[in-house]
Structure formats: C-alpha cells, structure tokens
Design an enzyme around this catalytic site. Sequence first.
Site, mmCIF file in Angstrom:
data_model
loop_
_atom_site.group_PDB
_atom_site.id
_atom_site.type_symbol
_atom_site.label_atom_id
_atom_site.label_comp_id
_atom_site.label_asym_id
_atom_site.label_seq_id
_atom_site.Cartn_x
_atom_site.Cartn_y
_atom_site.Cartn_z
ATOM 1 N N ARG A 184 12.524 -2.229 11.374
ATOM 2 C CA ARG A 184 10.703 -1.550 11.805
ATOM 3 C C ARG A 184 10.590 -2.303 13.109
ATOM 4 N NH1 ARG A 184 5.759 -0.171 7.931
ATOM 5 N NH2 ARG A 184 4.255 -1.138 9.955
ATOM 6 N N LYS A 192 1.338 -0.856 0.280
ATOM 7 C CA LYS A 192 0.211 -0.277 0.027
ATOM 8 C C LYS A 192 0.767 1.160 -0.120
ATOM 9 C CE LYS A 192 -2.497 -1.091 4.011
ATOM 10 N NZ LYS A 192 -1.620 -1.915 4.607
ATOM 11 N N ARG A 219 -0.361 -8.955 13.203
ATOM 12 C CA ARG A 219 -1.385 -7.959 12.583
ATOM 13 C C ARG A 219 -1.930 -8.437 11.542
ATOM 14 N NH1 ARG A 219 4.606 -5.703 10.919
ATOM 15 N NH2 ARG A 219 3.334 -4.489 9.449
ATOM 16 N N ARG A 260 11.322 -6.782 4.798
ATOM 17 C CA ARG A 260 11.804 -5.210 4.884
ATOM 18 C C ARG A 260 12.224 -5.180 6.726
ATOM 19 N NH1 ARG A 260 5.966 -1.613 5.234
ATOM 20 N NH2 ARG A 260 5.336 -2.866 7.343
HETATM 21 P P1 ADP Z 1 0.536 -2.211 7.983
HETATM 22 O O1 ADP Z 1 -0.310 -1.830 7.168
HETATM 23 O O2 ADP Z 1 1.695 -2.110 6.838
HETATM 24 O O3 ADP Z 1 1.276 -2.853 9.662
HETATM 25 P P2 ADP Z 1 1.078 1.209 8.944
HETATM 26 O O4 ADP Z 1 2.476 1.356 8.735
HETATM 27 O O5 ADP Z 1 0.329 0.973 7.812
HETATM 28 O O6 ADP Z 1 1.708 -0.869 8.510
HETATM 29 O O7 ADP Z 1 0.741 0.600 10.390
HETATM 30 C C1 ADP Z 1 1.911 0.189 11.280
HETATM 31 C C2 ADP Z 1 0.952 0.527 12.455
HETATM 32 O O8 ADP Z 1 0.219 1.487 12.952
HETATM 33 C C3 ADP Z 1 -0.310 -0.742 13.341
HETATM 34 O O9 ADP Z 1 0.643 -1.769 13.639
HETATM 35 C C4 ADP Z 1 -1.158 0.365 14.372
HETATM 36 O O10 ADP Z 1 -0.537 0.178 15.093
HETATM 37 C C5 ADP Z 1 -1.168 2.242 13.590
HETATM 38 N N1 ADP Z 1 -2.097 2.467 12.525
HETATM 39 C C6 ADP Z 1 -1.437 2.717 11.288
HETATM 40 N N2 ADP Z 1 -2.839 3.214 10.670
HETATM 41 C C7 ADP Z 1 -4.133 2.733 11.463
HETATM 42 C C8 ADP Z 1 -5.243 3.226 11.683
HETATM 43 N N3 ADP Z 1 -5.855 3.674 11.167
HETATM 44 N N4 ADP Z 1 -5.889 2.337 12.942
HETATM 45 C C9 ADP Z 1 -4.983 1.991 14.278
HETATM 46 N N5 ADP Z 1 -3.805 2.206 13.813
HETATM 47 C C10 ADP Z 1 -3.291 1.978 12.726
#
Ligand code: ADP
Length: 201
Positions: free
Chosen positions: A131, A11, A142, A125
């Site tokens: 990370r 994404k 996750r 990654r």
């Molecule tokens: P990925 O999609 O690879 O898990 P992101 O960078 O989009 O990674 O998100 C990393 C973390 O940030 C999530 O696991 C969560 O803890 C937090 N996060 C991101 N967006 C949201 C959201 N819309 N609601 C709640 N937590 C979020």
Amino acid sequence: MLLIGPPGAGKGTQATRLAEAFVVPAVSTGDIFRFNVKNETALGLQVKAFMDAGAYVPDTLTNAIVKDRLGESDAASGFLLDGYPRTTDQVAELDRLLDDEGTKLDAVVLITADTDEVVSRLLKRAEEQGRADDTADVIRHRLDVYAEQTAPLIDVYSARGLVITIDGLGAVDVVTDRILAALADRGLHATNTIEKAANPS
Ligand code: ADP
C-alpha cells in the site's frame, strides 16, 4: 455501528467479521477510495494525492460518498462504518444522515493498540500488500492526523454513552470475541456465527 481506532488497529479485519456476524454491510471509506484510485475513476484521481500523503480526503468528498453508499438498499436495515467519521464535520454529517432516516447509532467500537504495535503491523502490511501509504514516514503522519483529528471523536461519542473500548492486541479471533461479548453485554446480539479466522503467525 461504527469502528474507530488508529491506523493498524485492525478495524478492517474486524469490520468484515462483524458485518458477517450481524448480517449488515461493512462500509469502509478507505476501501472505497482505494478501489477508485485503482480503477482511476474521477473520484480516484481526486483523492490519490491525499491518500498517498497520509492526509485525510476533504470532508465534502468523503461525506458525499458515504451518503451515497448508505442510501443503497443493503444498508437500509443497518450497517457498520469502518473509518468514518474521522472528523467533527463528518460526525455532524452522519448525525444529519441518521436523523433524516429516523435512526440512531447502536454502538461505537473503539479498537485500541499502542503505537509500536500499529507501526510494526503497518510496516508488515507494506511488505505484503505494497500500500502506497504504508511507508514509515507516511505511517507516522497518519498516526499524527489520527491523534489530532479523529481521537477527539472518542470524547464526543463517549458523552453520548456509545463507546465500547476493545483491546486490539491478540489473535484476530480473540479480538472478535471480545467485541462480540461487549456488544452482547449491551443487548446487541449477533445473528450469525462466524468461521474462525486463519490467524497468520
Ligand atoms: P487506515 O485506517 O489504516 O489509515 P483506511 O483504509 O481506513 O486506513 O484509510 C486510508 C486513507 O483513506 C486515509 O489515510 C485517508 O486518506 C482516506 N480516508 C479514509 N477514510 C476517510 C475519512 N473518513 N475521511 C477522510 N479521509 C479518509
């Protein structure tokens, strides 16, 4: 426009490219949270433990940062949200925000990738970027949280006729081209041509 898909589907990579193509800001809640954690802001200190555990940040915090961000002037004529909404409560909040602005979503791009592929991408990654939430256990968690809390949103947006499903497997450019073609089919044409990605082998 929204981008939805499991962790590791690509994404973030595609969001940056689509934002360039449509000349709108890409708003990533994950990036906003990571920036705040890195800089040890008050918000960062509140969200770090959730993120490290692979849990979602509470909706109240997440909704507030999105509301703020979408209120900035660069988002006035459109935006692409990456990683938001992820819960039904966030969908309701976004609906309210858009209603207040008298605007609506053009499309929800769902990027798919099977579990084996996303796990191997995330572990790679982890090696490259370190990370904190890219360890095997946290990745598994996750994916579970995604299946439980976010996958149901696909039905919500499908019922509204907004979902475009894109196969996320393949080279970055190929996936971008798939998305651009599917959007163009719906009358959503990019205004900019974008550089080819440097594809890591
Ligand atoms: P990925 O999609 O690879 O898990 P992101 O960078 O989009 O990674 O998100 C990393 C973390 O940030 C999530 O696991 C969560 O803890 C937090 N996060 C991101 N967006 C949201 C959201 N819309 N609601 C709640 N937590 C979020």
